[in-house]
Design a protein around this motif. Structure first.
Motif, PDB file in Angstrom:
ATOM      1  N   VAL A 187      20.676 -44.001   4.795  1.00  0.00           N
ATOM      2  CA  VAL A 187      20.010 -41.934   5.648  1.00  0.00           C
ATOM      3  C   VAL A 187      19.773 -41.190   4.519  1.00  0.00           C
ATOM      4  N   VAL A 188      18.980 -40.584   4.839  1.00  0.00           N
ATOM      5  CA  VAL A 188      17.787 -39.498   4.173  1.00  0.00           C
ATOM      6  C   VAL A 188      18.150 -38.577   4.964  1.00  0.00           C
ATOM      7  N   LEU A 203      13.565 -40.969  -6.824  1.00  0.00           N
ATOM      8  CA  LEU A 203      12.886 -41.505  -6.370  1.00  0.00           C
ATOM      9  C   LEU A 203      12.047 -40.660  -4.990  1.00  0.00           C
ATOM     10  N   GLU A 204      10.625 -40.815  -4.958  1.00  0.00           N
ATOM     11  CA  GLU A 204       9.932 -40.296  -4.233  1.00  0.00           C
ATOM     12  C   GLU A 204       9.618 -40.647  -2.783  1.00  0.00           C
ATOM     13  N   TYR A 205       8.966 -39.249  -1.929  1.00  0.00           N
ATOM     14  CA  TYR A 205       9.115 -40.096  -0.975  1.00  0.00           C
ATOM     15  C   TYR A 205       8.334 -39.290  -0.122  1.00  0.00           C
ATOM     16  N   ILE A 232      16.887 -35.985  -3.886  1.00  0.00           N
ATOM     17  CA  ILE A 232      17.605 -36.016  -4.330  1.00  0.00           C
ATOM     18  C   ILE A 232      18.879 -36.694  -4.610  1.00  0.00           C
ATOM     19  N   LYS A 233      19.409 -37.356  -5.442  1.00  0.00           N
ATOM     20  CA  LYS A 233      20.019 -38.695  -5.402  1.00  0.00           C
ATOM     21  C   LYS A 233      21.610 -38.193  -5.452  1.00  0.00           C
ATOM     22  N   ALA A 267      15.636 -32.367   0.100  1.00  0.00           N
ATOM     23  CA  ALA A 267      15.479 -33.811   0.708  1.00  0.00           C
ATOM     24  C   ALA A 267      16.474 -34.970  -0.418  1.00  0.00           C
ATOM     25  N   GLY A 268      17.914 -34.986   0.893  1.00  0.00           N
ATOM     26  CA  GLY A 268      18.078 -35.952   0.036  1.00  0.00           C
ATOM     27  C   GLY A 268      18.933 -37.718   0.165  1.00  0.00           C
TER      28      GLY A 268
END
Length: 293
Positions: A188-189, A263-265, A291-292, A177-178
């Motif tokens: 956008v993610v 960054l936790e989602y 993922i940044k 996920a990024g």
């Protein structure tokens, strides 16, 4: 001579008592045999392209003033006149005097036959258990007839089984996920995942309308990029859930934390799967670390 007479008398008493017991058993209207009074619970546990496994619990009643052991239960599962499965329990269980007992045993339905019934748009199957068990009265064993009706709420229970498998990561595995874009104009993610097929039955993932939270804050909404067809066998099927981020405060927070902490989602929504001709929907969550870029 005296010993022979005593043995003869003792044997005669035993035979008389046995005759009385058996005669009472066969002639008493209520009988001594335990009665299978009904199915208390039936639930689909798992399924594949060959069989659907059920957990069935039946209630048995003992009308006697003594305990009875029952064993070797075997029944056919019948729909009208068609046998569509069977169930059995070899282990012995005891029913206390004037009491009832709940008995669980393993059972299976033949998937092909169930598919034929489901193709007619049936959500609930009205089935019958027909078979026998053995009651052990201590001095004699006699058959117990089983003939009871029960229902299987197929759609509802399939949904429950699939939801459990999904929560146990047997169907969906998140790969990554990024942040694909990050700007005040548009961010956008993408969450990339793979769908496995533990059933050997073709199905499709139709949609996953959901909300994404980043570092605990609601950040946007999204869905899968297209319906995903999952084949019976072979490698997993790839999919993507794409989220457009909104809310200027959220975006400002992302910019501020982009280089300072992870960054936790978490995504929260309803997954819609079509299988065995049913649209099955249930709550589903995914979580991890972005993922940044």
């Amino acid at each position: 001579m005296k010993g022979i007479v005593i043995k003869f008398l003792a044997s005669s008493v035993v035979l008389i008592l046995l005759f009385i017991a058996v005669n009472n058993f066969l002639c008493t209207p209520s009988g001594f045999a335990p009665e299978i009074v009904g199915v208390k619970k039936s639930e689909i546990i798992e399924f594949n392209n060959k069989e659907i496994k059920l957990s069935i619990i039946v209630s048995a009643k003992n009308k006697n003033d003594f305990n009875i052991n029952v064993e070797d239960m075997f029944v056919y599962i019948v729909n009208n006149t068609d046998t569509i499965g069977n169930a059995e329990r070899k282990e012995k269980f005891s029913i206390e005097s004037r009491g009832t007992a709940d008995i669980d045993f393993s059972s299976m339905l033949i998937t092909d036959k169930i598919l034929k019934l489901l193709s007619e748009g049936i959500d609930t199957l009205n089935l019958k258990l027909i078979g026998k068990a053995t009651a052990n009265l201590g001095f004699i064993s006699l058959p117990v007839d089983i003939d009871v009706m029960f229902k299987v709420m197929v759609k509802e229970q399939l949904a429950g089984a699939i939801e459990r498998d999904t929560k146990d990561s047997k169907i969906i595995e998140v790969k990554s996920a990024g942040l694909k874009k990050l700007s005040l104009g548009e961010s956008v993610v993408d969450v990339e995942f793979e769908i496995m097929n533990p059933y050997g039955i073709e199905f499709s993932v139709k949609e996953y309308p959901s909300t994404i939270f980043i570092n605990g804050k609601e950040s946007g909404s999204g869905n899968i990029t297209g319906e995903i067809q999952v084949k019976k066998t072979g490698t997993g099927s790839a999919g993507i859930v794409s989220y457009k981020l909104s809310n200027s405060k959220t975006l400002t927070s992302l910019f501020n934390s982009l280089f300072s902490r992870k960054l936790e989602y978490e995504t929260v929504g309803n997954l819609l799967i079509n299988i065995l001709g049913y649209d099955i929907q249930f709550p589903y969550r995914m979580k991890g670390v972005l993922i940044k870029i």
